[in-house]
Design an enzyme around this catalytic site. Sequence first.
Site, PDB file in Angstrom:
ATOM      1  N   LYS A  15      17.860 -45.998  24.271  1.00 42.60           N
ATOM      2  CA  LYS A  15      17.547 -44.556  24.323  1.00 42.60           C
ATOM      3  C   LYS A  15      18.567 -43.763  23.493  1.00 42.60           C
ATOM      4  CE  LYS A  15      19.575 -43.949  28.786  1.00 42.60           C
ATOM      5  NZ  LYS A  15      20.811 -43.679  28.835  1.00 42.60           N
ATOM      6  N   ARG A  90      21.284 -38.585  35.661  1.00 40.23           N
ATOM      7  CA  ARG A  90      21.452 -39.980  36.061  1.00 40.23           C
ATOM      8  C   ARG A  90      20.909 -40.281  37.221  1.00 40.23           C
ATOM      9  NH1 ARG A  90      24.093 -43.514  33.128  1.00 40.23           N
ATOM     10  NH2 ARG A  90      25.920 -42.861  31.814  1.00 40.23           N
ATOM     11  N   ARG A 129      24.813 -59.254  22.685  1.00 44.34           N
ATOM     12  CA  ARG A 129      25.947 -58.461  21.950  1.00 44.34           C
ATOM     13  C   ARG A 129      27.248 -59.162  21.703  1.00 44.34           C
ATOM     14  NH1 ARG A 129      25.257 -52.652  25.051  1.00 44.34           N
ATOM     15  NH2 ARG A 129      23.055 -52.054  24.255  1.00 44.34           N
ATOM     16  N   ARG A 162      31.943 -58.240  25.362  1.00 42.98           N
ATOM     17  CA  ARG A 162      32.545 -57.184  26.144  1.00 42.98           C
ATOM     18  C   ARG A 162      32.320 -57.525  27.618  1.00 42.98           C
ATOM     19  NH1 ARG A 162      30.631 -51.376  25.481  1.00 42.98           N
ATOM     20  NH2 ARG A 162      28.831 -52.419  26.099  1.00 42.98           N
ATOM     21  N   ARG A 173      24.669 -53.533  36.191  1.00 43.35           N
ATOM     22  CA  ARG A 173      24.236 -52.008  35.718  1.00 43.35           C
ATOM     23  C   ARG A 173      22.805 -51.889  35.812  1.00 43.35           C
ATOM     24  NH1 ARG A 173      26.062 -53.342  29.559  1.00 43.35           N
ATOM     25  NH2 ARG A 173      25.376 -51.202  29.241  1.00 43.35           N
TER      26      ARG A 173
END
Length: 218
Positions: A15, A90, A129, A162, A173
């Site tokens: 997004k 959120r 990632r 990460r 998450r």
Amino acid sequence: MKKIVVFLGAPGAGKGTAAAAVASSTGARHVSTGAMLRDAVSRGTPAGLEAKSYMEAGGLVPDEVLYKMVGELLADAPDGTILFFDGFPRNVAQAEALSGLAASGGAEVAGAVCLDVSKDALLARLGGRRVCPTCGAGYHVATLPPKKEGVCDKCGAALVVRADDQPATIAHRLEVYEKATAPVIGFYETSGALRRIDASGPAADVAALVENAVKALV
Ligand SMILES: [Zn+2]
């Protein structure tokens, strides 16, 4: 009238990327929560100064301060501005607060765009990632691989995953998102101003779909 479009989607749905791309093609203003915070702090606005004291103490910025910051932002925006909110609201309480802040700031929430991506695709995107710990360059094992596996193209350092992108953290998450943010989709669905986008394709295709959805809303 200023108009707000809320961008919704799970971590990894893209997004932020879509909001930035469509903001630049439509002249809208992309407001990510992190950038809004940094900007208010660096300009030393009243809400920015309050936020700074929480951040310096190592704490989270409370919702009341965030709301003040959104109020400042809306008050400063010229009439006719279209704002893309990315990272706020959120949860449903924040979504309700945003409607009130908009009303008192000469703005309206035109609606929300939700980027849908399957859970498997999210896991693949986030888990692939890689970053360079030395120069900060970002890679992805499937979509943006370095020339030599595990090695930074720019500086030759060994790439790392990460902490945020470790499998256990990704699962957490996504869980947090499902619990707190997914109900926000229902909030905007009820008000009849929700556009759902299939965000599983390449970034350029997603941006085109998002642009059409935004134009239908504002
Ligand atoms: Zn590097």
